[in-house]
Design a protein around this motif. Structure first.
Motif, mmCIF file in Angstrom:
data_model
loop_
_atom_site.group_PDB
_atom_site.id
_atom_site.type_symbol
_atom_site.label_atom_id
_atom_site.label_comp_id
_atom_site.label_asym_id
_atom_site.label_seq_id
_atom_site.Cartn_x
_atom_site.Cartn_y
_atom_site.Cartn_z
ATOM 1 N N HIS A 181 0.507 -0.886 -0.250
ATOM 2 C CA HIS A 181 -0.438 -0.061 0.303
ATOM 3 C C HIS A 181 0.611 1.469 -0.082
ATOM 4 O O HIS A 181 0.901 2.134 -0.608
ATOM 5 N N ARG A 182 1.912 0.793 1.071
ATOM 6 C CA ARG A 182 2.171 2.319 0.622
ATOM 7 C C ARG A 182 3.788 2.797 -0.689
ATOM 8 O O ARG A 182 3.603 3.618 -0.825
ATOM 9 N N LYS A 183 4.073 1.664 -1.339
ATOM 10 C CA LYS A 183 4.435 1.924 -2.165
ATOM 11 C C LYS A 183 3.678 2.162 -3.726
ATOM 12 O O LYS A 183 4.079 3.257 -4.214
ATOM 13 N N VAL A 184 2.017 1.575 -3.328
ATOM 14 C CA VAL A 184 2.282 2.026 -5.272
ATOM 15 C C VAL A 184 1.207 2.988 -4.262
ATOM 16 O O VAL A 184 0.510 4.406 -5.881
ATOM 17 N N THR A 185 0.754 4.057 -3.119
ATOM 18 C CA THR A 185 0.231 4.931 -3.414
ATOM 19 C C THR A 185 1.493 6.010 -3.385
ATOM 20 O O THR A 185 1.229 7.639 -3.674
ATOM 21 N N GLY A 186 2.026 5.999 -3.357
ATOM 22 C CA GLY A 186 3.601 6.810 -3.004
ATOM 23 C C GLY A 186 4.002 6.644 -4.050
ATOM 24 O O GLY A 186 5.047 7.897 -4.321
ATOM 25 N N THR A 187 4.170 5.815 -5.157
ATOM 26 C CA THR A 187 4.686 6.019 -6.870
ATOM 27 C C THR A 187 4.018 7.160 -7.402
ATOM 28 O O THR A 187 2.527 6.637 -7.334
ATOM 29 N N PRO A 188 4.829 8.504 -7.690
ATOM 30 C CA PRO A 188 3.907 9.669 -8.649
ATOM 31 C C PRO A 188 2.899 9.230 -9.592
ATOM 32 O O PRO A 188 4.081 8.433 -10.839
ATOM 33 N N GLY A 189 1.119 9.297 -9.585
ATOM 34 C CA GLY A 189 1.402 8.842 -10.762
ATOM 35 C C GLY A 189 0.898 7.604 -11.145
ATOM 36 O O GLY A 189 -0.555 7.228 -11.961
ATOM 37 N N PHE A 190 1.121 6.879 -10.433
ATOM 38 C CA PHE A 190 0.567 5.343 -9.781
ATOM 39 C C PHE A 190 -1.244 5.358 -9.950
ATOM 40 O O PHE A 190 -1.418 4.252 -11.180
ATOM 41 N N LEU A 191 -1.664 5.613 -9.146
ATOM 42 C CA LEU A 191 -2.792 6.254 -8.751
ATOM 43 C C LEU A 191 -3.440 6.925 -8.591
ATOM 44 O O LEU A 191 -2.792 7.838 -8.030
ATOM 45 N N VAL A 192 -4.654 6.962 -8.812
ATOM 46 C CA VAL A 192 -5.267 8.468 -7.976
ATOM 47 C C VAL A 192 -7.004 7.928 -7.569
ATOM 48 O O VAL A 192 -7.195 6.959 -8.219
ATOM 49 N N PRO A 193 -7.263 8.805 -6.483
ATOM 50 C CA PRO A 193 -8.079 8.606 -5.584
ATOM 51 C C PRO A 193 -9.008 8.282 -6.586
ATOM 52 O O PRO A 193 -9.638 9.366 -7.893
ATOM 53 N N ALA A 194 -10.798 7.412 -6.735
ATOM 54 C CA ALA A 194 -11.723 7.366 -7.024
ATOM 55 C C ALA A 194 -12.907 8.502 -6.660
ATOM 56 O O ALA A 194 -13.896 8.389 -7.336
ATOM 57 N N GLY A 195 -12.614 8.419 -6.073
ATOM 58 C CA GLY A 195 -13.573 9.164 -4.961
ATOM 59 C C GLY A 195 -15.191 8.648 -4.311
ATOM 60 O O GLY A 195 -15.978 9.066 -3.924
ATOM 61 N N GLY A 196 -14.808 6.508 -3.589
ATOM 62 C CA GLY A 196 -15.511 6.450 -3.582
ATOM 63 C C GLY A 196 -14.986 5.414 -2.688
ATOM 64 O O GLY A 196 -13.465 4.924 -2.742
ATOM 65 N N THR A 197 -15.822 4.535 -2.325
ATOM 66 C CA THR A 197 -15.424 3.261 -1.900
ATOM 67 C C THR A 197 -16.337 2.064 -1.680
ATOM 68 O O THR A 197 -17.396 2.373 -2.163
ATOM 69 N N THR A 198 -15.535 0.453 -1.591
ATOM 70 C CA THR A 198 -16.207 -0.445 -1.497
ATOM 71 C C THR A 198 -15.990 -1.809 -0.470
ATOM 72 O O THR A 198 -15.133 -1.840 0.489
ATOM 73 N N THR A 199 -16.993 -2.045 -0.230
ATOM 74 C CA THR A 199 -17.308 -2.966 0.621
ATOM 75 C C THR A 199 -17.391 -4.632 -0.154
ATOM 76 O O THR A 199 -18.018 -5.911 0.359
ATOM 77 N N ARG A 200 -17.128 -4.391 -1.284
ATOM 78 C CA ARG A 200 -17.135 -5.837 -2.157
ATOM 79 C C ARG A 200 -16.285 -7.317 -1.928
ATOM 80 O O ARG A 200 -16.744 -8.380 -1.860
ATOM 81 N N GLN A 201 -15.610 -6.762 -0.993
ATOM 82 C CA GLN A 201 -14.691 -7.947 -0.685
ATOM 83 C C GLN A 201 -14.840 -7.952 0.573
ATOM 84 O O GLN A 201 -13.995 -9.201 1.813
ATOM 85 N N GLY A 202 -16.021 -7.664 1.739
ATOM 86 C CA GLY A 202 -16.504 -7.450 3.434
ATOM 87 C C GLY A 202 -15.033 -7.054 4.363
ATOM 88 O O GLY A 202 -14.049 -6.402 3.712
ATOM 89 N N GLY A 203 -15.650 -7.170 5.333
ATOM 90 C CA GLY A 203 -14.229 -6.236 5.623
ATOM 91 C C GLY A 203 -15.152 -4.683 5.799
ATOM 92 O O GLY A 203 -16.383 -4.589 5.595
ATOM 93 N N ARG A 204 -14.187 -3.924 6.082
ATOM 94 C CA ARG A 204 -14.465 -1.751 6.355
ATOM 95 C C ARG A 204 -14.393 -1.677 4.679
ATOM 96 O O ARG A 204 -13.799 -2.268 4.253
ATOM 97 N N PRO A 205 -15.000 -0.671 4.573
ATOM 98 C CA PRO A 205 -15.178 -0.203 3.296
ATOM 99 C C PRO A 205 -13.616 -0.143 2.946
ATOM 100 O O PRO A 205 -12.448 0.965 3.885
ATOM 101 N N ALA A 206 -12.909 0.447 1.783
ATOM 102 C CA ALA A 206 -11.898 0.312 1.514
ATOM 103 C C ALA A 206 -11.431 1.270 0.344
ATOM 104 O O ALA A 206 -12.929 1.655 -0.766
ATOM 105 N N GLN A 207 -11.049 2.149 0.249
ATOM 106 C CA GLN A 207 -10.879 3.427 -0.818
ATOM 107 C C GLN A 207 -10.629 2.693 -2.406
ATOM 108 O O GLN A 207 -10.039 2.436 -2.766
ATOM 109 N N LEU A 208 -11.895 3.616 -3.533
ATOM 110 C CA LEU A 208 -11.516 3.411 -4.621
ATOM 111 C C LEU A 208 -10.234 4.109 -5.438
ATOM 112 O O LEU A 208 -10.039 4.664 -5.233
ATOM 113 N N PHE A 209 -9.348 3.352 -6.066
ATOM 114 C CA PHE A 209 -8.499 3.807 -6.978
ATOM 115 C C PHE A 209 -8.958 3.693 -8.348
ATOM 116 O O PHE A 209 -9.215 2.962 -9.016
#
Length: 260
Positions: A215-243
């Protein structure tokens, strides 16, 4: 221009073969078809076919991809496939051993296609059936991350022609490219979680990765991921941020494969 005699040169055919890879049930899988006619009747093979008269190589590969999977090809310069029915498609290598096809001299230009989790394939042309097979089942335990139910005590049956080698080359291309490019997002839906992206890397590389470090590597790599502005629980557990995939095509620093 001096006279030119085509009959002075040996004739040969040109085909395109497709290494179509996706991730299903956390395993890297390849599309294979069972041949319905000779040569190698009854054997599993990669999808593909002969290049038609007046057809270029990329056009033939795109046509075969549509016929075999229903997928269209997106712009190879873009990091993400067309939402819903797109795939990344690129030339892999050319294979031209004189005896690779018992029918005649055939040169194949293989292509690599990557796409998110795909539905069950439909056979077409000279294929009796088609299926998604874990790469580990086709190439052996070191060839990819196979499902737990795969047979471990038997050598994998070779694919028809030289398709085992082509598949191996395609898998290694995918493994190496997701180290330094954003191509891993081609295995994901348009919006995905970091956990889903991590499982892509784990399936393609056949390893287990530390969730926090990843998580630290991919979110810290410039231009790799951008937030999509939402979350999901499709894999169960707590809501996870969408990218979504960012604009970067090359990763700096790269995502290096762990030593195994």
């Amino acid at each position: 221009m001096p006279p030119y005699d085509p009959s002075a040169f040996p004739s040969f055919a040109v085909t395109v073969d497709l290494v179509v890879l996706t991730v299903r049930r956390h395993a890297l899988c390849a599309l294979v078809v069972k041949r319905g006619e000779p040569p190698f009747q009854g054997a599993w093979a990669l999808p593909g076919g002969f290049v038609r008269d007046g057809e270029d190589l990329d056009g033939a590969a795109a046509r075969e991809l549509v016929e075999e999977t229903g997928l269209c090809v997106h712009d190879p310069g873009a990091p993400m496939p067309v939402p819903g029915n797109g795939a990344h498609l690129e030339q892999l290598a050319t294979y031209g051993a004189p005896d690779r096809d018992p029918r005649m001299r055939v040169v194949s230009v293989a292509h690599l296609a990557l796409a998110p989790d795909l539905p069950a394939p439909r056979p077409g042309g000279d294929a009796d059936s088609a299926r998604w097979a874990p790469v580990g089942e086709l190439l052996g335990p070191d060839g990819g991350a196979a499902d737990p139910g795969d047979r471990k005590d038997e050598e994998p049956a070779p694919l028809a022609f030289d398709h085992t080698r082509i598949l191996s080359d395609g898998v290694e291309r995918a493994r190496s490219k997701i180290e330094y490019s954003s191509l891993a997002t081609a295995f994901c839906p348009p919006e995905f979680t970091v956990g889903e992206l991590r499982r892509v890397y784990e399936a393609v590389w056949g390893v287990t990765l530390d969730p926090r470090n990843f998580h630290r590597k991919v979110t810290g790599t410039p231009g790799f991921l951008v937030p999509a502005g939402g979350t999901t629980t499709r894999q169960g557990g707590r809501p996870a941020q969408l990218f979504r995939a960012g604009g970067a095509t090359l990763l700096n620093p790269p995502m290096l494969r762990p030593e195994v």
